[in-house]
Enzyme design. Structure first.
Site, PDB file in Angstrom:
ATOM      1  N   CYS A 133     -55.388 -20.320 -42.187  1.00  0.00           N
ATOM      2  CA  CYS A 133     -56.074 -19.106 -42.639  1.00  0.00           C
ATOM      3  C   CYS A 133     -55.484 -18.612 -43.952  1.00  0.00           C
ATOM      4  O   CYS A 133     -54.409 -17.987 -43.966  1.00  0.00           O
ATOM      5  CB  CYS A 133     -55.971 -18.019 -41.569  1.00  0.00           C
ATOM      6  SG  CYS A 133     -56.799 -16.470 -42.033  1.00  0.00           S
ATOM      7  N   CYS A 136     -55.162 -14.821 -44.171  1.00  0.00           N
ATOM      8  CA  CYS A 136     -54.037 -14.286 -43.403  1.00  0.00           C
ATOM      9  C   CYS A 136     -52.704 -14.529 -44.102  1.00  0.00           C
ATOM     10  O   CYS A 136     -51.835 -13.645 -44.129  1.00  0.00           O
ATOM     11  CB  CYS A 136     -53.981 -14.947 -42.021  1.00  0.00           C
ATOM     12  SG  CYS A 136     -55.520 -14.907 -41.085  1.00  0.00           S
ATOM     13  N   ASP A 137     -52.517 -15.716 -44.670  1.00  0.00           N
ATOM     14  CA  ASP A 137     -51.185 -16.146 -45.094  1.00  0.00           C
ATOM     15  C   ASP A 137     -51.019 -16.422 -46.581  1.00  0.00           C
ATOM     16  O   ASP A 137     -49.908 -16.706 -47.026  1.00  0.00           O
ATOM     17  CB  ASP A 137     -50.799 -17.414 -44.320  1.00  0.00           C
ATOM     18  CG  ASP A 137     -50.765 -17.185 -42.818  1.00  0.00           C
ATOM     19  OD1 ASP A 137     -50.433 -16.059 -42.405  1.00  0.00           O
ATOM     20  OD2 ASP A 137     -51.076 -18.126 -42.058  1.00  0.00           O
TER      21      ASP A 137
END
Length: 321
Positions: A133, A136-137
């Site tokens: 992701c 997300c990261d």
């Protein structure tokens, strides 16, 4: 007999449980014996979930959601659903231990599973340089060199998004041409930070505590090379966990459960779906949580509409607000 059973325990399942429990529906949450808490249990730092400006560990966030659901009266069972009977007024849910639970309504929130490369160190380094992701990261890879695996639209989107943070993004594709749409390909071609490697397969992931590099194979010549990177983003797709409802619930062309508009209503009365299992696009914890809210409210309204004689065998309904 229960009023409501929730299958799944990610952000969608637990949020649905919080809302349903506060509505006095006394939901039973089948959280799974292996996947309890969903994909966030495999995530380290979560910085984009509202309310946590300093960030929070994925497992801690899910534990807090579970505690909140239980605080309001949800019951959590750590077992796996092996069979469902969703047609008719009373739904039946069979667990791996042989128990059969009945309910007037069911929320299906089993999420999706990211496809993996199948490499030995993939799981070991998950959250330590290996990610599925970018949203997300990506923030953790500022001024780093990273790699993205895949050749479809999702891989192009991930690679393009990651150029906001990384100095160089290596896009690795095992074929000789990309599968992505022309528009997405052009964006990647025109981005000076993206380097595309065709006919290339990731064979190894190097690193003890953090990813330090990749072992690559040329799929045409068989030649082996190494690539120094700090992160590996795997963008080869995700599969919604719908195997339990095949033949009962309608699916979309993406393989997700079909729902009525912006609601959580499926093709069967009293059966609702929420989270990544209905979402082929965003797949974020916060969107899943919002979807769980919708499902709980839809289930509450459905239960309130049932004839009194049908509801008599279930736990008391709260007054509809």
């Amino acid at each position: 007999m229960r009023q409501l059973i929730i299958i799944g325990s990610g952000p969608a399942g637990y949020t649905a449980a919080i809302y349903a429990a506060r509505a006095n529906l006394h939901p039973l949450v089948i959280a799974s014996s292996v996947e309890a808490g969903g994909e966030l249990m495999k995530t380290t730092e979560v910085e984009n979930y509202p309310g946590f400006p300093e960030g929070i560990q994925g497992p801690e966030l899910m534990m807090k959601m579970q505690e909140q659901a239980e605080k309001f009266g949800a019951e959590i069972v750590l077992d796996d659903v092996v069979a469902l009977e969703l047609e008719g007024d009373v739904k039946r849910v069979t667990l791996g231990n042989g128990d059969v639970h009945e309910a007037l309504a069911v929320i299906f929130a089993t999420g999706s599973a990211y496809r993996k490369l199948g490499l030995p160190d993939e799981d070991r380094l998950s959250g330590h340089g290996v990610s599925w992701c970018a949203t997300c990261d990506g923030f953790f890879f500022r001024k780093k060199t990273i790699a993205v695996v895949g050749g479809g639209d999702s891989a192009m989107e991930e690679a393009t998004f990651l150029t906001k943070f990384a100095d160089t993004v290596h896009l690795i594709h095992r074929g000789d041409s990309l599968r992505a749409s022309k528009v997405m390909q052009e964006r990647a071609f025109n981005d000076p930070k993206i380097q595309i490697h065709y006919n290339t397969r990731v064979e190894r992931i190097y690193g003890d505590e953090l990813v330090t590099g990749l072992g690559l194979i040329d799929t045409v010549t068989g030649a082996e090379t190494t690539l120094d990177v700090s992160g590996l983003f795997i963008a080869i797709g995700a599969d919604p966990r719908t195997h339990l409802v095949h033949g009962q619930l309608d699916l979309t062309t993406f393989g997700t459960i079909a729902v009525d508009g912006r609601s959580s209503r499926t093709n069967l009365a009293g059966v609702f779906a929420a989270g990544d299992v209905i979402d082929p696009t965003y797949r974020q914890a916060v969107t899943a949580a919002g979807s769980g809210t919708v499902a709980a409210l839809d289930a509450e309204h459905y239960l309130a509409s049932l004839p009194a004689e049908l509801r008599a065998g279930a736990e008391p309904l709260a007054a509809t607000v």
